[in-house]
Design an enzyme around this catalytic site. Structure first.
Site, short mmCIF file in Angstrom:
data_model
loop_
_atom_site.label_atom_id
_atom_site.label_comp_id
_atom_site.label_asym_id
_atom_site.label_seq_id
_atom_site.Cartn_x
_atom_site.Cartn_y
_atom_site.Cartn_z
N ARG A 37 6.25 -21.71 -32.14
CA ARG A 37 6.72 -22.40 -30.80
C ARG A 37 7.43 -23.56 -30.97
O ARG A 37 7.96 -24.47 -30.04
CB ARG A 37 5.67 -22.80 -30.11
CG ARG A 37 4.93 -21.56 -29.02
CD ARG A 37 3.54 -21.92 -28.64
NE ARG A 37 2.60 -22.28 -29.42
CZ ARG A 37 1.77 -21.52 -30.11
NH1 ARG A 37 2.11 -20.17 -30.09
NH2 ARG A 37 0.72 -22.06 -30.74
N HIS A 67 11.39 -16.07 -40.88
CA HIS A 67 11.81 -15.82 -39.31
C HIS A 67 11.82 -17.11 -38.48
O HIS A 67 10.99 -18.14 -38.63
CB HIS A 67 10.64 -15.06 -38.56
CG HIS A 67 11.17 -14.45 -37.32
ND1 HIS A 67 11.55 -15.06 -36.27
CD2 HIS A 67 11.11 -13.04 -37.05
CE1 HIS A 67 11.68 -14.35 -35.28
NE2 HIS A 67 11.61 -13.09 -35.74
N TYR A 70 10.39 -18.32 -32.51
CA TYR A 70 10.95 -17.40 -31.64
C TYR A 70 11.36 -18.15 -30.30
O TYR A 70 12.21 -17.53 -29.38
CB TYR A 70 10.00 -16.17 -31.17
CG TYR A 70 8.67 -16.66 -31.01
CD1 TYR A 70 8.19 -16.97 -29.68
CD2 TYR A 70 7.72 -16.21 -31.86
CE1 TYR A 70 6.88 -17.25 -29.54
CE2 TYR A 70 6.36 -16.18 -31.54
CZ TYR A 70 6.00 -16.89 -30.39
OH TYR A 70 4.49 -17.18 -30.33
N HIS A 107 16.47 -14.58 -33.39
CA HIS A 107 16.97 -14.09 -32.08
C HIS A 107 18.00 -14.59 -31.71
O HIS A 107 18.15 -15.78 -31.46
CB HIS A 107 15.82 -14.10 -31.17
CG HIS A 107 14.26 -13.35 -31.72
ND1 HIS A 107 13.09 -13.47 -30.92
CD2 HIS A 107 14.12 -12.61 -32.82
CE1 HIS A 107 12.40 -12.82 -31.47
NE2 HIS A 107 13.04 -12.31 -32.55
N GLU A 142 18.94 -10.61 -35.17
CA GLU A 142 17.96 -9.27 -34.94
C GLU A 142 18.34 -8.64 -33.75
O GLU A 142 18.74 -9.11 -32.67
CB GLU A 142 16.45 -9.87 -34.63
CG GLU A 142 15.38 -8.82 -34.30
CD GLU A 142 13.89 -9.60 -34.56
OE1 GLU A 142 13.68 -10.32 -34.76
OE2 GLU A 142 13.03 -8.58 -34.17
N ASP A 176 15.32 -4.09 -35.35
CA ASP A 176 13.79 -4.10 -35.11
C ASP A 176 13.55 -2.56 -34.47
O ASP A 176 14.20 -2.39 -33.38
CB ASP A 176 13.51 -5.08 -34.25
CG ASP A 176 12.04 -5.22 -33.89
OD1 ASP A 176 11.26 -4.06 -33.52
OD2 ASP A 176 11.22 -6.39 -34.10
N HIS A 179 12.26 -2.89 -30.75
CA HIS A 179 13.55 -3.36 -30.01
C HIS A 179 14.47 -2.53 -29.60
O HIS A 179 15.10 -2.41 -28.41
CB HIS A 179 14.02 -4.62 -30.66
CG HIS A 179 12.94 -5.72 -30.80
ND1 HIS A 179 13.27 -6.83 -31.60
CD2 HIS A 179 11.68 -5.82 -30.49
CE1 HIS A 179 12.31 -7.55 -31.28
NE2 HIS A 179 11.29 -7.15 -31.01
N HIS A 211 12.66 -4.39 -39.34
CA HIS A 211 11.56 -4.84 -38.65
C HIS A 211 10.84 -3.53 -38.23
O HIS A 211 11.21 -2.70 -37.35
CB HIS A 211 11.64 -5.60 -37.47
CG HIS A 211 11.63 -6.89 -37.98
ND1 HIS A 211 12.29 -7.94 -36.85
CD2 HIS A 211 11.71 -7.67 -39.10
CE1 HIS A 211 12.10 -8.99 -37.31
NE2 HIS A 211 11.87 -9.06 -38.72
N ASP A 224 9.72 -5.00 -25.24
CA ASP A 224 9.29 -5.55 -26.32
C ASP A 224 7.88 -5.93 -26.43
O ASP A 224 7.48 -6.91 -26.45
CB ASP A 224 10.20 -7.00 -26.55
CG ASP A 224 9.81 -7.41 -27.87
OD1 ASP A 224 9.33 -7.00 -28.60
OD2 ASP A 224 10.48 -8.87 -27.88
N HIS A 226 5.03 -4.58 -29.12
CA HIS A 226 4.92 -3.89 -30.50
C HIS A 226 3.62 -3.27 -30.54
O HIS A 226 2.69 -3.56 -30.07
CB HIS A 226 4.93 -4.90 -31.75
CG HIS A 226 6.27 -5.51 -31.66
ND1 HIS A 226 6.60 -6.59 -33.11
CD2 HIS A 226 7.29 -5.57 -31.07
CE1 HIS A 226 7.58 -6.81 -32.72
NE2 HIS A 226 8.06 -6.87 -31.36
N GLU A 256 5.59 -5.83 -38.28
CA GLU A 256 5.00 -6.87 -37.32
C GLU A 256 4.33 -6.27 -36.15
O GLU A 256 4.56 -6.49 -34.90
CB GLU A 256 6.58 -7.38 -36.79
CG GLU A 256 7.67 -7.94 -37.52
CD GLU A 256 8.90 -8.37 -36.60
OE1 GLU A 256 9.28 -7.71 -35.79
OE2 GLU A 256 9.11 -9.50 -36.88
ZN ZN Z 1 9.61 -7.95 -30.77
FE FE Z 2 11.24 -8.14 -34.79
FE FE Z 3 11.74 -11.20 -34.25
#
Ligand code: ZN
Ligand code: FE
Ligand code: FE
Length: 276
Positions: A37, A67, A70, A107, A142, A176, A179, A211, A224, A226, A256
């Site tokens: 975060r 990564h 996000y 992202h 990504e 991904d 995604h 991913h 989105d 997973h 992930e």
């Molecule tokens: Zn995702």
């Molecule tokens: Fe991903």
């Molecule tokens: Fe990601």
């Protein structure tokens, strides 16, 4: 050589992640550079990094994937959030140079009503400020599912970004599977077609990492969420084709999925059995 890893918690440092990866049969891993975060990164622990570098060499690790948080949104309509994104990425990239030859995934961002063109302009602006020609890290855009106003759910948008970046040799794409499926690319029934399109629009050489996630939602759902490998709408058969595809099989795969570390270990074992 099957390059397979998963997302691990970075709270105990690099060496701890490396050891955890080995325990579950992985030879690479992904981690958040800081609290997902946002907020400050922990101070660099050079001793831990030196120990990790030895460990990773001894165990034949493949490049690891950092990564970005996000919440980082390079194309927010709010100037302070764009400044935060830029400062965070610059700091992450500076720190990653301690682990030469790594990947840094982010992202692209959400334009939040400003339009794709304006969003892309901000993303490119950030990349051109933070990517240094001498860095050893490759920055990866990504592929996104297209939730809300996310940029990067089409290969065309990613190409436009890449084209406008100055140091393109330091730039690549992380695909991904959840995604792209949610964005409408049918990797279940037409993997060859999707990869041909990727090659035509972006260039397959730009693809540096995968991913590997199943999706809770159907093709084109723009959601989105997973799922564990084989427990979603993509399904095990498609993943067997993905990990063995001639254009993908040498790339590093990072799980992930919604799993704990033991669960990742089971998925890694499952995928290894299917890797020809
Ligand atoms: Zn995702
Ligand atoms: Fe991903
Ligand atoms: Fe990601």
């Amino acid at each position: 050589m099957f390059k397979i890893g998963c997302h691990l918690s970075s709270s105990k440092g690099y060496l701890a992640m490396g050891k955890q990866a080995v325990e579950i049969g992985a030879n690479t891993f992904q981690f958040f550079t800081r609290n997902p975060r946002g907020g400050d990164a922990k101070p660099l622990d050079e001793k831990d990094i030196a120990n990790y570098l030895d460990f990773s060499k001894e165990n034949g690790f493949h490049p690891i994937l950092a990564h970005a948080p996000y919440t980082l949104n390079a194309c927010s309509p709010k100037g302070n959030l764009r400044a935060f994104a830029k400062a965070t990425m610059a700091d992450d990239l500076r720190r990653l140079e301690y682990i030469p030859g790594s990947y840094y995934n982010f992202h692209p961002g959400s334009h939040v009503g400003q339009g794709v063109e304006t969003g892309i302009k901000y993303i490119v602006e950030m990349l051109n400020e933070v990517i240094k020609p001498e860095q050893s890290t490759t920055v990866l855009l990504e592929t996104m599912g297209g939730k809300g106003s996310e940029i990067g759910s089409s290969f065309e948008e990613l190409r436009i970004i890449i084209e406008m970046v100055e140091h393109q040799d330091r730039l690549g794409v992380c695909l991904d599977t959840c995604h792209v499926f949610d964005a409408g690319y049918d990797i279940v029934n037409d993997l060859d077609g999707v990869l041909a399109e990727f090659d035509k629009i972006i260039g397959i050489d730009r693809l540096k990492a995968i991913h590997i996630n199943d999706s809770k939602n159907p093709l084109g759902s723009r959601k989105d969420r997973h799922a564990k490998i084989g427990e979603g709408q993509i399904g095990m058969e498609a993943f067997v084709r993905i990990i063995n595809h001639s254009l993908l099989r040498e790339l590093p795969f990072y799980l992930e999925t919604p799993n704990d570390v033991e669960g990742y270990g089971r998925e890694i074992a499952l995928l290894k059995e299917e890797y020809l």
